[in-house]
Design a protein around this motif. Structure first.
Motif, PDB file in Angstrom:
ATOM      1  N   GLY C 120       0.793  -1.232   0.000  1.00 10.29           N
ATOM      2  CA  GLY C 120       0.000   0.000   0.000  1.00 10.29           C
ATOM      3  C   GLY C 120       0.820   1.274   0.000  1.00 10.29           C
ATOM      4  O   GLY C 120       0.288   2.358  -0.225  1.00 10.29           O
ATOM      5  N   VAL C 121       2.134   1.179   0.257  1.00 11.23           N
ATOM      6  CA  VAL C 121       2.971   2.382   0.297  1.00 11.23           C
ATOM      7  C   VAL C 121       3.751   2.516  -1.016  1.00 11.23           C
ATOM      8  O   VAL C 121       4.414   1.571  -1.434  1.00 11.23           O
ATOM      9  N   VAL C 122       3.665   3.677  -1.627  1.00  9.40           N
ATOM     10  CA  VAL C 122       4.501   3.988  -2.787  1.00  9.40           C
ATOM     11  C   VAL C 122       5.392   5.166  -2.418  1.00  9.40           C
ATOM     12  O   VAL C 122       4.923   6.144  -1.832  1.00  9.40           O
ATOM     13  N   VAL C 123       6.676   5.067  -2.739  1.00  7.41           N
ATOM     14  CA  VAL C 123       7.605   6.179  -2.555  1.00  7.41           C
ATOM     15  C   VAL C 123       8.024   6.665  -3.932  1.00  7.41           C
ATOM     16  O   VAL C 123       8.715   5.949  -4.655  1.00  7.41           O
ATOM     17  N   ALA C 124       7.607   7.882  -4.278  1.00  2.00           N
ATOM     18  CA  ALA C 124       7.917   8.452  -5.586  1.00  2.00           C
ATOM     19  C   ALA C 124       8.939   9.561  -5.429  1.00  2.00           C
ATOM     20  O   ALA C 124       8.834  10.381  -4.521  1.00  2.00           O
ATOM     21  N   VAL C 156       8.656  16.745 -12.598  1.00  4.73           N
ATOM     22  CA  VAL C 156       7.674  17.335 -13.496  1.00  4.73           C
ATOM     23  C   VAL C 156       8.263  17.938 -14.760  1.00  4.73           C
ATOM     24  O   VAL C 156       7.510  18.323 -15.652  1.00  4.73           O
ATOM     25  N   ALA C 157       9.596  17.996 -14.879  1.00  8.01           N
ATOM     26  CA  ALA C 157      10.168  18.514 -16.124  1.00  8.01           C
ATOM     27  C   ALA C 157       9.817  17.605 -17.299  1.00  8.01           C
ATOM     28  O   ALA C 157       9.841  18.032 -18.448  1.00  8.01           O
ATOM     29  N   GLY C 158       9.537  16.335 -17.034  1.00  7.06           N
ATOM     30  CA  GLY C 158       9.097  15.420 -18.094  1.00  7.06           C
ATOM     31  C   GLY C 158       7.892  14.657 -17.587  1.00  7.06           C
ATOM     32  O   GLY C 158       8.004  13.512 -17.160  1.00  7.06           O
ATOM     33  N   ILE C 159       6.748  15.323 -17.617  1.00  6.47           N
ATOM     34  CA  ILE C 159       5.597  14.829 -16.864  1.00  6.47           C
ATOM     35  C   ILE C 159       5.074  13.505 -17.416  1.00  6.47           C
ATOM     36  O   ILE C 159       4.370  12.771 -16.715  1.00  6.47           O
ATOM     37  N   HIS C 160       5.433  13.158 -18.657  1.00  2.00           N
ATOM     38  CA  HIS C 160       5.001  11.873 -19.217  1.00  2.00           C
ATOM     39  C   HIS C 160       5.615  10.698 -18.446  1.00  2.00           C
ATOM     40  O   HIS C 160       5.050   9.634 -18.388  1.00  2.00           O
ATOM     41  N   ARG C 161       6.776  10.921 -17.839  1.00  2.78           N
ATOM     42  CA  ARG C 161       7.358   9.846 -17.030  1.00  2.78           C
ATOM     43  C   ARG C 161       6.494   9.581 -15.805  1.00  2.78           C
ATOM     44  O   ARG C 161       6.327   8.445 -15.364  1.00  2.78           O
ATOM     45  N   LEU C 162       5.961  10.645 -15.238  1.00  2.00           N
ATOM     46  CA  LEU C 162       5.051  10.478 -14.104  1.00  2.00           C
ATOM     47  C   LEU C 162       3.761   9.807 -14.539  1.00  2.00           C
ATOM     48  O   LEU C 162       3.271   8.871 -13.901  1.00  2.00           O
ATOM     49  N   ILE C 163       3.220  10.243 -15.666  1.00  7.04           N
ATOM     50  CA  ILE C 163       1.935   9.688 -16.125  1.00  7.04           C
ATOM     51  C   ILE C 163       2.089   8.201 -16.411  1.00  7.04           C
ATOM     52  O   ILE C 163       1.191   7.406 -16.108  1.00  7.04           O
ATOM     53  N   ALA C 164       3.245   7.813 -16.949  1.00 12.81           N
ATOM     54  CA  ALA C 164       3.468   6.395 -17.214  1.00 12.81           C
ATOM     55  C   ALA C 164       3.482   5.562 -15.938  1.00 12.81           C
ATOM     56  O   ALA C 164       3.211   4.364 -15.952  1.00 12.81           O
ATOM     57  N   ALA C 172      -1.823   3.217  -4.777  1.00  5.06           N
ATOM     58  CA  ALA C 172      -1.283   3.296  -3.419  1.00  5.06           C
ATOM     59  C   ALA C 172      -2.362   3.668  -2.403  1.00  5.06           C
ATOM     60  O   ALA C 172      -3.368   4.287  -2.748  1.00  5.06           O
ATOM     61  N   GLU C 173      -2.142   3.273  -1.156  1.00  5.79           N
ATOM     62  CA  GLU C 173      -3.001   3.753  -0.070  1.00  5.79           C
ATOM     63  C   GLU C 173      -2.408   5.010   0.552  1.00  5.79           C
ATOM     64  O   GLU C 173      -3.101   5.784   1.203  1.00  5.79           O
ATOM     65  N   VAL C 174      -1.118   5.178   0.394  1.00  4.99           N
ATOM     66  CA  VAL C 174      -0.457   6.412   0.800  1.00  4.99           C
ATOM     67  C   VAL C 174       0.758   6.575  -0.104  1.00  4.99           C
ATOM     68  O   VAL C 174       1.431   5.595  -0.429  1.00  4.99           O
ATOM     69  N   VAL C 175       1.009   7.814  -0.525  1.00  8.33           N
ATOM     70  CA  VAL C 175       2.136   8.083  -1.417  1.00  8.33           C
ATOM     71  C   VAL C 175       3.108   9.009  -0.714  1.00  8.33           C
ATOM     72  O   VAL C 175       2.703  10.063  -0.210  1.00  8.33           O
ATOM     73  N   VAL C 176       4.356   8.601  -0.639  1.00  9.49           N
ATOM     74  CA  VAL C 176       5.416   9.488  -0.172  1.00  9.49           C
ATOM     75  C   VAL C 176       6.052  10.109  -1.406  1.00  9.49           C
ATOM     76  O   VAL C 176       6.507   9.391  -2.293  1.00  9.49           O
ATOM     77  N   VAL C 177       6.065  11.447  -1.456  1.00  8.22           N
ATOM     78  CA  VAL C 177       6.649  12.144  -2.599  1.00  8.22           C
ATOM     79  C   VAL C 177       7.910  12.860  -2.137  1.00  8.22           C
ATOM     80  O   VAL C 177       7.852  13.695  -1.232  1.00  8.22           O
ATOM     81  N   VAL C 178       9.028  12.529  -2.763  1.00  7.84           N
ATOM     82  CA  VAL C 178      10.330  13.080  -2.373  1.00  7.84           C
ATOM     83  C   VAL C 178      10.832  13.952  -3.507  1.00  7.84           C
ATOM     84  O   VAL C 178      11.034  13.462  -4.618  1.00  7.84           O
ATOM     85  N   LEU C 185       6.471  18.243  -7.605  1.00  9.04           N
ATOM     86  CA  LEU C 185       5.915  16.896  -7.766  1.00  9.04           C
ATOM     87  C   LEU C 185       4.810  16.614  -6.747  1.00  9.04           C
ATOM     88  O   LEU C 185       3.822  15.929  -7.049  1.00  9.04           O
ATOM     89  N   ALA C 186       4.961  17.141  -5.540  1.00 10.78           N
ATOM     90  CA  ALA C 186       3.952  16.881  -4.509  1.00 10.78           C
ATOM     91  C   ALA C 186       2.586  17.416  -4.919  1.00 10.78           C
ATOM     92  O   ALA C 186       1.561  16.741  -4.749  1.00 10.78           O
ATOM     93  N   SER C 187       2.548  18.620  -5.476  1.00 12.24           N
ATOM     94  CA  SER C 187       1.271  19.187  -5.887  1.00 12.24           C
ATOM     95  C   SER C 187       0.666  18.398  -7.038  1.00 12.24           C
ATOM     96  O   SER C 187      -0.545  18.167  -7.076  1.00 12.24           O
ATOM     97  N   VAL C 188       1.500  18.032  -7.991  1.00 10.18           N
ATOM     98  CA  VAL C 188       0.971  17.332  -9.168  1.00 10.18           C
ATOM     99  C   VAL C 188       0.429  15.965  -8.759  1.00 10.18           C
ATOM    100  O   VAL C 188      -0.694  15.584  -9.138  1.00 10.18           O
ATOM    101  N   VAL C 189       1.176  15.217  -7.969  1.00  5.95           N
ATOM    102  CA  VAL C 189       0.686  13.916  -7.496  1.00  5.95           C
ATOM    103  C   VAL C 189      -0.551  14.130  -6.625  1.00  5.95           C
ATOM    104  O   VAL C 189      -1.553  13.411  -6.742  1.00  5.95           O
ATOM    105  N   GLY C 190      -0.494  15.134  -5.767  1.00  7.84           N
ATOM    106  CA  GLY C 190      -1.638  15.415  -4.896  1.00  7.84           C
ATOM    107  C   GLY C 190      -2.913  15.691  -5.682  1.00  7.84           C
ATOM    108  O   GLY C 190      -4.020  15.392  -5.222  1.00  7.84           O
ATOM    109  N   GLY C 191      -2.770  16.255  -6.864  1.00  4.81           N
ATOM    110  CA  GLY C 191      -3.942  16.542  -7.681  1.00  4.81           C
ATOM    111  C   GLY C 191      -4.474  15.322  -8.406  1.00  4.81           C
ATOM    112  O   GLY C 191      -5.592  15.333  -8.911  1.00  4.81           O
ATOM    113  N   LEU C 192      -3.669  14.258  -8.468  1.00  2.00           N
ATOM    114  CA  LEU C 192      -4.040  13.099  -9.283  1.00  2.00           C
ATOM    115  C   LEU C 192      -4.531  11.895  -8.476  1.00  2.00           C
ATOM    116  O   LEU C 192      -5.219  11.043  -9.025  1.00  2.00           O
ATOM    117  N   VAL C 193      -4.149  11.792  -7.214  1.00  2.00           N
ATOM    118  CA  VAL C 193      -4.464  10.554  -6.490  1.00  2.00           C
ATOM    119  C   VAL C 193      -5.472  10.785  -5.372  1.00  2.00           C
ATOM    120  O   VAL C 193      -5.656  11.891  -4.882  1.00  2.00           O
TER     121      VAL C 193
END
Lengths: 253, 253, 253, 253, 253, 253, 253, 253
Positions: C120-124, C156-164, C172-178, C185-193
């Motif tokens: 359940g934990v993803v570290v991105a 986020v400089a190559g956002i297609h890598r994130l989308i992939a 994930a049940e919780v995402v750690v964004v580093v 990246l935190a805002s973009v992931v926060g907007g998607l999950v």
């Protein structure tokens, strides 16, 4: 991918003008190469007009070497910034034609067979201690296809030195101004030229320069219009921006 | 004034092709008009391509009115930024065709008889609260001769809204990105487009946004290349820079 | 210790069901072991669900070794963070099964005989230079019983890598964004999950990143809801928080 | 949209199982409604589990009113934060069942016909002056479907007040801690409970509290693990995060 | 170059009293020598009354050596500040009479054949750790022609030491006050003397001295009038300013 | 020296009850010894109750050695803080009975023949990494004549450790609290004890602790009354203050 | 009061050449007048060459009025800075010849019967919005006996305006430079003139000017020597310093 | 509650000397009164020696009124700080003997029938604008039972005023020093007196005083030992600390 384009693709697919592969290729997210610790962004050159640049700070020589090799498999140019001699040696194992520039701390490879470099970029630098950052800006714009004129040591403490270089500076299509301490050069140049000014504050100075904060704030508050700012010591960012401005003129202007 | 040009002038003067007045006119510093509390810089349009802009903050309505009138005596365009309705009323006494835009807090006059506005500038704005700064950027680029496309409310919290506008944004020659809070929009757009990005942090937010500092620092540290930054809430600076970039393409590119 | 429970205890004591020792044991503050320079908190596992973690920074190798040995006397797991090879050697003398992870700079011991790790934990992680902090987060969640999926180099400089990578992240049940630099990246992931996001700013960057301040402020000002933040470079804190969230679901949800 | 799914879609399209509209619907970016100054993100509820929240600061009453009306067309719940009585009046014209809470400065509408609110969230607050921020956190978690227990005035200057409330706090699945001044409550609670702690620094204080900076830094540096932090005065963010944690347990745990 | 002077020049040129070369020489910008990485400002002595000073920080020994040699070709005095023994050795190759002062980290050459040094400058220093900065100030004023009285260790923690030195300090025409930590000496001296005070904050201290910020802010906020401030650790700037003040009295007062 | 006292002195002088020397001795500023780079303040012990303390930071071993020797000529106690082993060796040449304490980085000499040390000072310390600063506080209070009880590792992450030490802490007449990170210990102790609390923030931590700033701000904003603060890492200052408070009780209370 | 002088006084007293009053008068601390909430420093004029100046900020009109009246009892000049019309009215009750200057927010009284004002001070000001601070500087120097030349609106965005004023500026004995935003004017003037430059940063600007911090840091980091700095918006301090420099030339030069 | 005491309690309970209620009463946490928005800490007087103080900032008049009434039910003294006339009126409804002091912005009630106030506290204040903060310190110490001597307007710009007050200041057992701007008074007093100094920075000043930051940093970096610091404008904290120091001498010294 907007909906209208997709209807067209689907129609072409049904009619046999396109294969499923064709549709997938256009619809899919742009490809990149996953090499474990990194995802090499081969699509960057298409999207941004220049391949992914390797930011050397905080990467091991091995990581830099592997990234360099991976990028050059699908690109004819390479730029590594804020790097070291050790990283250069790691790059050379796979890329013997790599070039290390000590002043700017960059590694470059240029296998492109382009025509003449595009003129129009001037990099002006306030003092001798700012030279490494100015060199990073110049090397960046050059690897992107520009011819760069460098104007050194024109800080405002002796403004006649700047005025003597005005013919060069005034002829630019974009001026990169590199200055530490109080960063006043950006405002003075910004007041004199018609071209956009990209200002680079440097960490040159001591005490209340606070590692470049004084120059950064000064440049952000320039009373002359037409000045925008990049990060402290970010010669790369300024050179990249400058090249985008002049190269864009030919390709799309 | 370089020496070679001066030898030529002197020769022409001796030969009678030029009068003493002619030589003086060329050698002298450019003229300006002293109106007591200010020196109106009539030479600005020649030097920078656009007349002096009146920064409204901290000036009395009377001062704005007098500056506006003085500038329009020798120019066909006027821009006053960060101004008030009171200043507008003071301007109107001498300049009845002045226009006040409440959203952007600008006063403009455009008596120029130019051709079509130059396209190529997109102003993208993260949220509704950023609109006044975005409007200042757009109005500035417009008075300088550009046609501006405005893209509103495309903050990264709902990135599909941004992606839906990508056809517009990707077609720009320069993109002005206006965002407060964490200012992430600049990096995301910077990663997607080929055009240079002028990022404007806004003071929208609260708490640790510290009146725009968070967005400012984020934009200066953009991981996407091709992003440069102007002062917090400085829509004017971004619009001016954007116009310089696209206008320069026609006149000199 | 609430009053009602105390009445019960007293009743049981008077009736002989409990001895004075029993009452004292329950009423007293939880025990700990005083080893001179430190008080080993053996009660931590009961209170917090995981034994005391040794923060390695500023401790001598000897201190780390003694703390490790003392903790393992009453626990089956050990975690030392921000530590060194020297400290590891000191730990190994008493704890030969200790493991040192160079990337994350952690020492771990896991003698637990639990079942399967809890998924359940993803570290991105935004860039290669952020890997050590991401690894600290992952190692922490793992020693606490989680199975962690790591997603690297999705800045986020190559956002297609994130989308992939979205299928992994969205599950994930919780995402750690580093992320360092501008921390977008935190805002973009926060907007998607749909899952809560724990954001870790890193000190990766230079100049106006001010050792991670830029990323910290950006993450605190995220325009996407569902994002909370830990200290700069605090991979441990994020991994701990993430494990608490998913482990809590089984034990109490 | 990954490639494999797309091949399936295309096959289904060719075979007639899907129409072109079906394919477009799945491939296209999620829909939103453009109301001029804003793009209403109707997809937010699907993506994040809760409809878009209106951040009231910097928006005119009219803008808030229009956004509220637009959102409620496709949603059964509404939350407006950091808003005013004037905005509430504008909302009421189209939404007569809207509720204004003066303490938390929120507008809410709840037309959902759900079951019982989900327990598990405790909002603990250090002092009387922190109540508005604590209320914002509680209202947010409540509108998202939680039952919230509020614990007021348990600042560490009289730690017995906190200890007296420990039965309530220790029973939480997530604790929101709201504190200004030195923000020590977050660390103390973090050291005592097994549940994750979401810390909200407030701007309560004066002098070197620097509008909440002191509490923010303190909370980010908590020596107790399991504490993460949101922006100064961001009760909404903490309540949202808390609700995500406990609601996720039921839907996916 | 004002217009009236130019009419005179032109008249003299036409009449043959001046050659074209004469006119160009006067009209042209002041000369400097371009040595590649730097532009040696030989005109500085005329403009400012003292030759260009070499700021040693961030320059290589070779660069310092070349600048020193170039400057001394047209000047009889040299000052290099914030320099090193290595740079001194490089200077000595071309300039064997150079002097290195370890305390102040300066290189000086004085080949002038002036009269007596000008008295009137006192450099007062709060503590032993401030001595290097005080020495830089004194050396600077001395090379510019002043006789400097140095008063050491008169910090306000033992104010009787300061009072005992008041006869010396009160006799000054300008007082340079060098202090770190809380920098209170500037205010106390400023309240006692009739002469202008140049305050130099130093980076002496630790913790919340923030590398001299505490002393800098204190000095800028001096409640005693007649105090102005230079950069942290900028002994050179203070000595230069002091010398300008007293030397100006003889030449123009 | 007030006027009335002076009339008395003069009368006594005229009448012969006092010699001129007597009058001068009383009127003159207190004596000190000038050793060139420093003015040894022998009067400090009379004025402040303790001889001048040598602040070791930024002084050469030789300077420390000479100051130590000079001070001990007229005093029976010596304290050097923030010093090094090298300085200790320099001191030992003239002062063979000097003692170096590695933990606190102090040099002490105590040749006083006082009675029992004065009890009443407790030094409480949050974590193992804070021990050097706590030791500096304790050594300082001890050399000034106090008996100090040290309480280690009572940070708020495990508040039962603190509560277990409450009998010791509650018995203090003054409590020195030493803590880094979020510095919450000062507030918690301040809320529990009747004695004044001297809080010492330490630079222990990383990231947004900003070298002790987080703890400093937290302590300054303590919600518990009776807490005052000294500089970051200033164990000496806190120990000195604590000793002044308890010693003053005997001599003047 | 040094010992030797005191022996002489005592001898003269014994011999009858001096009375006890004479001795007391010389030995005593300088007199001041206690008016309850303040101690009027009548000795200031002797010590500093100018009477105590009333800093108006934070004082009630009544307090300003009483201080003004008390000061004028023993002085022929008065200066109140940063004051209001209300305070002026309170002053006028006792001091009908007081003058209020709205631009500089000063109250002045000049009953001195001096000769001609001393020339030599130039106050140069970057923009119209800086005028109030420049006026405060000029009024201060004037009341102290100087004749001040004011040069307005010579900001570096149009450097030809500055160059046109160079004849005036270059003739100064001291130049006060007043500028907000990036404050570059101080460096540019500093590079051009022989006279010392007193730089006054102003709070003119917005966003990252941070209320004058940008200009303050820029001026402190001036690359031109001979520039010292006073507090943000402290026109008074600069005018005072400038007057001290030129007045000192006559009395002691 | 330590274990030994508990064994005694249990023994007494078994033997019948104590009832279950008695045991519960002693074991339970100290009582407080929950009035909804606040928990009135009636135990504070036992724990700290003085009842809970009401911090008025951010509380409504009604809240202040209710807290005041609740506190006075079990206490004979009341202190409300940083309050308003409106709050005073609300207090007066239930507490007609309340006293409002406009200068210090405090409400006090003193129904105690104590003996003579305890002397020993001096509050010294640098300037007239600092008086409100000094008054808050004095009122606080007075309500706690001290007799306070106030020394006004002794800022270091006229140090003779301070020296004239030295007999008063030197006689103190504790000195509270209140100063804004550069805060130098704390260091100067700290160097002169034997008593501990509690320094209170004030927000008096402008520009780079940054609302008291300059004075705060200066005081924290005092070169004189025996100085500790409270929050900016925190007269209450200093007065409370001072009273604790002198009162403790009688009760426990």
């Amino acid at each position: 991918m907007d909906a209208q384009r997709l209807y067209v693709l689907l129609e072409d697919f049904r009619s046999g003008r396109l294969t499923a592969d064709d549709v997938v290729a256009e619809v899919s997210v742009p490809s990149f190469e996953d090499i474990g610790f990194a995802k090499v962004d081969h699509h960057r050159a298409i999207r941004k007009g220049f391949p992914e640049v390797v930011f050397g700070l905080g990467k091991t020589p091995e990581q830099v070497g592997r990234l360099a090799a991976a990028l050059l498999e699908r690109s004819d140019r390479l730029l590594v910034t804020k790097t070291t001699l050790e990283a250069y040696r790691a790059v050379c194992e796979a890329v013997p034609d790599a070039v290390f520039d000590e002043m700017s701390r960059t590694i470059t490879v240029d296998r492109s067979v382009g025509g003449e470099p595009r003129p129009g970029v001037v990099v002006a630098c306030a003092g001798t201690s700012d030279l490494p950052v100015a060199a990073e800006a110049a090397v960046t714009a050059e690897i992107m296809g520009c011819r760069v004129e460098r104007v050194n040591d024109v800080g405002v403490a002796g403004i006649h030195r700047l005025i003597a270089e005005m013919p060069t500076i005034a002829g630019a299509e974009v001026v990169v101004v590199v200055a530490g301490m109080e960063g006043a050069l950006a405002s003075v140049v910004g007041g004199l030229v018609r071209a956009p000014v990209i200002a680079v504050p440097t960490s040159v100075g001591y005490g209340s320069s606070f590692d470049g904060l004084a120059a950064l704030l000064a440049m952000l508050n320039s009373c002359a219009p037409g000045v925008s700012v990049v990060n402290i010591d970010n010669g790369f960012g300024a050179g990249y921006m400058a090249a985008m401005i002049v190269m864009g003129r030919d390709s799309r202007g």
